[in-house]
Design a protein around this motif. Structure first.
Motif, PDB file in Angstrom:
ATOM      1  N   ARG A 293      50.275   6.010  68.253  1.00  0.00           N
ATOM      2  CA  ARG A 293      50.531   6.826  67.067  1.00  0.00           C
ATOM      3  C   ARG A 293      49.244   7.396  66.470  1.00  0.00           C
ATOM      4  N   PRO A 294      48.197   6.582  66.242  1.00  0.00           N
ATOM      5  CA  PRO A 294      46.941   7.202  65.764  1.00  0.00           C
ATOM      6  C   PRO A 294      46.350   8.196  66.749  1.00  0.00           C
ATOM      7  N   LEU A 295      46.502   7.933  68.045  1.00  0.00           N
ATOM      8  CA  LEU A 295      46.024   8.905  69.028  1.00  0.00           C
ATOM      9  C   LEU A 295      46.810  10.204  68.932  1.00  0.00           C
ATOM     10  N   GLY A 296      48.110  10.111  68.656  1.00  0.00           N
ATOM     11  CA  GLY A 296      48.905  11.322  68.465  1.00  0.00           C
ATOM     12  C   GLY A 296      48.454  12.122  67.260  1.00  0.00           C
ATOM     13  N   VAL A 297      48.121  11.430  66.178  1.00  0.00           N
ATOM     14  CA  VAL A 297      47.610  12.126  64.995  1.00  0.00           C
ATOM     15  C   VAL A 297      46.287  12.809  65.315  1.00  0.00           C
ATOM     16  N   LEU A 298      45.404  12.116  66.048  1.00  0.00           N
ATOM     17  CA  LEU A 298      44.123  12.719  66.417  1.00  0.00           C
ATOM     18  C   LEU A 298      44.334  13.930  67.320  1.00  0.00           C
ATOM     19  N   CYS A 299      45.284  13.841  68.249  1.00  0.00           N
ATOM     20  CA  CYS A 299      45.575  14.998  69.113  1.00  0.00           C
ATOM     21  C   CYS A 299      46.116  16.168  68.297  1.00  0.00           C
ATOM     22  N   ALA A 300      46.979  15.888  67.312  1.00  0.00           N
ATOM     23  CA  ALA A 300      47.510  16.955  66.467  1.00  0.00           C
ATOM     24  C   ALA A 300      46.399  17.620  65.665  1.00  0.00           C
ATOM     25  N   VAL A 301      45.485  16.817  65.127  1.00  0.00           N
ATOM     26  CA  VAL A 301      44.370  17.374  64.364  1.00  0.00           C
ATOM     27  C   VAL A 301      43.454  18.196  65.273  1.00  0.00           C
ATOM     28  N   ALA A 302      43.173  17.666  66.461  1.00  0.00           N
ATOM     29  CA  ALA A 302      42.316  18.406  67.386  1.00  0.00           C
ATOM     30  C   ALA A 302      42.964  19.712  67.824  1.00  0.00           C
ATOM     31  N   SER A 303      44.275  19.686  68.068  1.00  0.00           N
ATOM     32  CA  SER A 303      44.975  20.915  68.456  1.00  0.00           C
ATOM     33  C   SER A 303      44.934  21.948  67.338  1.00  0.00           C
ATOM     34  N   GLY A 304      45.164  21.491  66.109  1.00  0.00           N
ATOM     35  CA  GLY A 304      45.092  22.415  64.981  1.00  0.00           C
ATOM     36  C   GLY A 304      43.700  22.986  64.798  1.00  0.00           C
ATOM     37  N   ALA A 305      42.665  22.147  64.987  1.00  0.00           N
ATOM     38  CA  ALA A 305      41.296  22.641  64.853  1.00  0.00           C
ATOM     39  C   ALA A 305      40.961  23.657  65.937  1.00  0.00           C
ATOM     40  N   LEU A 306      41.399  23.394  67.180  1.00  0.00           N
ATOM     41  CA  LEU A 306      41.134  24.335  68.264  1.00  0.00           C
ATOM     42  C   LEU A 306      41.857  25.659  68.045  1.00  0.00           C
ATOM     43  N   ALA A 307      43.125  25.573  67.621  1.00  0.00           N
ATOM     44  CA  ALA A 307      43.881  26.803  67.377  1.00  0.00           C
ATOM     45  C   ALA A 307      43.289  27.596  66.222  1.00  0.00           C
ATOM     46  N   ALA A 308      42.913  26.910  65.132  1.00  0.00           N
ATOM     47  CA  ALA A 308      42.320  27.619  63.996  1.00  0.00           C
ATOM     48  C   ALA A 308      40.982  28.242  64.367  1.00  0.00           C
ATOM     49  N   THR A 309      40.194  27.531  65.186  1.00  0.00           N
ATOM     50  CA  THR A 309      38.918  28.087  65.620  1.00  0.00           C
ATOM     51  C   THR A 309      39.112  29.349  66.446  1.00  0.00           C
ATOM     52  N   GLN A 310      40.110  29.326  67.321  1.00  0.00           N
ATOM     53  CA  GLN A 310      40.374  30.511  68.128  1.00  0.00           C
ATOM     54  C   GLN A 310      40.847  31.678  67.268  1.00  0.00           C
ATOM     55  N   LEU A 311      41.734  31.394  66.305  1.00  0.00           N
ATOM     56  CA  LEU A 311      42.243  32.469  65.445  1.00  0.00           C
ATOM     57  C   LEU A 311      41.146  33.033  64.564  1.00  0.00           C
ATOM     58  N   TYR A 312      40.333  32.168  63.957  1.00  0.00           N
ATOM     59  CA  TYR A 312      39.293  32.643  63.066  1.00  0.00           C
ATOM     60  C   TYR A 312      38.158  33.303  63.836  1.00  0.00           C
ATOM     61  N   GLY A 313      37.954  32.869  65.103  1.00  0.00           N
ATOM     62  CA  GLY A 313      36.975  33.565  65.922  1.00  0.00           C
ATOM     63  C   GLY A 313      37.400  34.983  66.210  1.00  0.00           C
ATOM     64  N   THR A 314      38.721  35.188  66.437  1.00  0.00           N
ATOM     65  CA  THR A 314      39.235  36.537  66.641  1.00  0.00           C
ATOM     66  C   THR A 314      39.074  37.378  65.382  1.00  0.00           C
ATOM     67  N   ALA A 315      39.379  36.772  64.233  1.00  0.00           N
ATOM     68  CA  ALA A 315      39.239  37.509  62.972  1.00  0.00           C
ATOM     69  C   ALA A 315      37.784  37.839  62.680  1.00  0.00           C
ATOM     70  N   LEU A 316      36.882  36.908  63.021  1.00  0.00           N
ATOM     71  CA  LEU A 316      35.460  37.155  62.763  1.00  0.00           C
ATOM     72  C   LEU A 316      34.927  38.272  63.652  1.00  0.00           C
ATOM     73  N   ASP A 317      35.390  38.313  64.901  1.00  0.00           N
ATOM     74  CA  ASP A 317      34.930  39.368  65.801  1.00  0.00           C
ATOM     75  C   ASP A 317      35.422  40.749  65.372  1.00  0.00           C
ATOM     76  N   SER A 318      36.633  40.799  64.770  1.00  0.00           N
ATOM     77  CA  SER A 318      37.217  42.093  64.429  1.00  0.00           C
ATOM     78  C   SER A 318      36.791  42.606  63.063  1.00  0.00           C
ATOM     79  N   THR A 319      36.485  41.702  62.134  1.00  0.00           N
ATOM     80  CA  THR A 319      36.170  42.124  60.773  1.00  0.00           C
ATOM     81  C   THR A 319      34.748  41.786  60.343  1.00  0.00           C
ATOM     82  N   GLY A 320      34.152  40.793  61.011  1.00  0.00           N
ATOM     83  CA  GLY A 320      32.811  40.378  60.611  1.00  0.00           C
ATOM     84  C   GLY A 320      32.788  39.507  59.382  1.00  0.00           C
ATOM     85  N   ASP A 321      33.939  39.098  58.886  1.00  0.00           N
ATOM     86  CA  ASP A 321      34.003  38.271  57.685  1.00  0.00           C
ATOM     87  C   ASP A 321      34.988  37.143  57.937  1.00  0.00           C
TER      88      ASP A 321
END
Length: 403
Positions: A293-321
């Protein structure tokens, strides 16, 4: 008073775990106070302040989970002859652990209040910076009832959750608790088998449903930076379907992880295993629920961090902000730190629960090096299995929103 006296003679590692709980409580309390300061300084942005408060639920949950994990490993929560003689039975020990947890969280909340007042300039006279003053609502009087209410959220929830987790459980007629398990874990074998057998299908189904819901909700999301799942600072354009999909994904990963852990143990012990693989596999099977169960929570947090990083990286490349506020990094780091510390704490708990078995293995001739290699093999297998799954889930969750 008894909790404070016991804390004076505890092991430094126990004090370090309590210090982690206090720091997690301080981080959550600081985020809650920042939300209050933003609401006071920007009364016209009521929806944004409410959204900030909702986002605080994520680090709050992570901090409470860490507090419960630390309370379960607290030596003061274990039955002791000296305490039983003065009337502190299982119920009293559970309440004692809950009080210790609440005290640690209260100290963290006091530190959060001190840091918040210093940054606002209430104690030093001058705010830290103009941006910080605008974010924290410097110059606005703080409500006398609102500040204690927010600061006592973490101690109350953490103390109540610890008391519930450590409460004595009734045994079924004819079922004897395992001697190597601590008192808080008595009565878990039946529920562990049920969770392992039924949790994985439900977890896979919920994860798939969350990805599908996020994909459907992401079709209507604008391609601009304001529509790419903005976090504190720009929360008014977040698609509710995306949030619901990510919640389903997180719940699914938590439910599926015990089954994945048990499956890894079976694969390790399959065929003609040697002593190393057999020992590693059996331990993973036995500890699948508690560690999964704690490993599942860590995987969920890591997945959310990876997805948010990818989305915000796309936004940063397109807008610079960057489309998120300055407190997003604090909240993300707090959640990741709490999830990682919880896994390490539960790993120490499982090691303590196997102390009798470990002593028996050493008596029959098993070398300490073999036990260390078995622990390293278990860790390597779990990383090799869960890391690709977390990455794949993050890619699937972020794919509809990145276009």
């Amino acid at each position: 008073m008894l909790a404070l006296r016991l804390a004076r003679g505890t092991h430094p590692l126990v004090l370090l775990r309590r210090f982690m709980v206090a720091m997690a409580s301080a981080g959550v309390g600081f985020l809650l106070l920042c939300t209050l300061g933003h609401a006071l300084g920007h009364p016209e942005q009521a929806s944004g302040s409410a959204a900030r408060l909702l986002w605080c639920v994520v680090p709050l949950t992570a901090a409470v989970q860490l507090a419960v994990a630390v309370a379960r490993t607290d030596p003061a929560a274990r039955p002791q002859a000296g305490l039983s003689s003065v009337g502190l039975g299982p119920v009293g020990l559970a309440l004692l652990a809950a009080v210790s947890t609440a005290v640690s969280c209260t100290l963290g909340s006091v530190f959060a209040l001190f840091a918040f007042l210093c940054l606002r300039g209430d104690l030093v006279g001058v705010p830290y910076s103009a941006g910080v003053a605008d974010t924290l609502g410097a110059g606005q009087p703080l409500p006398y009832a609102g500040v204690p209410t927010l600061l006592f959220v973490v101690p109350v929830l953490a103390g109540a959750a610890s008391a519930i987790a450590l409460r004595p459980r009734k045994q079924r007629p004819g079922a004897a608790p395992e001697p190597q398990q601590p008192a808080a874990a008595a009565g878990e074998p039946d529920s562990a088998r049920t969770t392992v057998s039924t949790g994985m299908p439900w977890g896979v189904a919920l994860t798939a449903a969350g990805i599908a819901l996020g994909s459907y909700a992401g079709r209507a999301t604008p391609s601009s930076a304001d529509g790419l799942l903005p976090l504190p600072g720009r929360l008014d354009t977040i698609p509710p379907g995306v949030v619901g999909g990510w919640m389903l994904i997180g719940i699914g990963l938590v439910l599926a992880s015990p089954g994945l852990t048990h499956l890894c143990g079976r694969l390790l012990a399959s065929g003609r295993p040697g002593a190393l693989r057999l020992l590693s596999g059996r331990v993973l099977q036995e500890e699948a629920t508690r560690l999964g169960r704690p490993l599942g929570v860590l995987c969920a947090v890591a997945s959310g961090a990876l997805a948010a990083t990818q989305l915000y990286g796309t936004a940063l490349d397109s807008t610079g902000d960057r489309p998120f506020g300055p407190l997003t990094g604090v909240g993300a780091a707090l959640v990741m730190a709490c999830a990682t510390a919880t896994v390490l704490t539960v790993a120490l708990e499982t090691k303590g629960a196997r102390s009798n078995t470990t002593a028996a293995l050493l008596r029959i001739g098993a070398s300490p090096a073999l036990l260390r290699r078995a622990a390293a093999l278990r860790g390597a297998v779990m990383v090799a299995v869960l890391a690709p799954i977390s990455w794949a889930v993050a890619e699937l969750a972020a794919l509809p929103l990145s276009h």
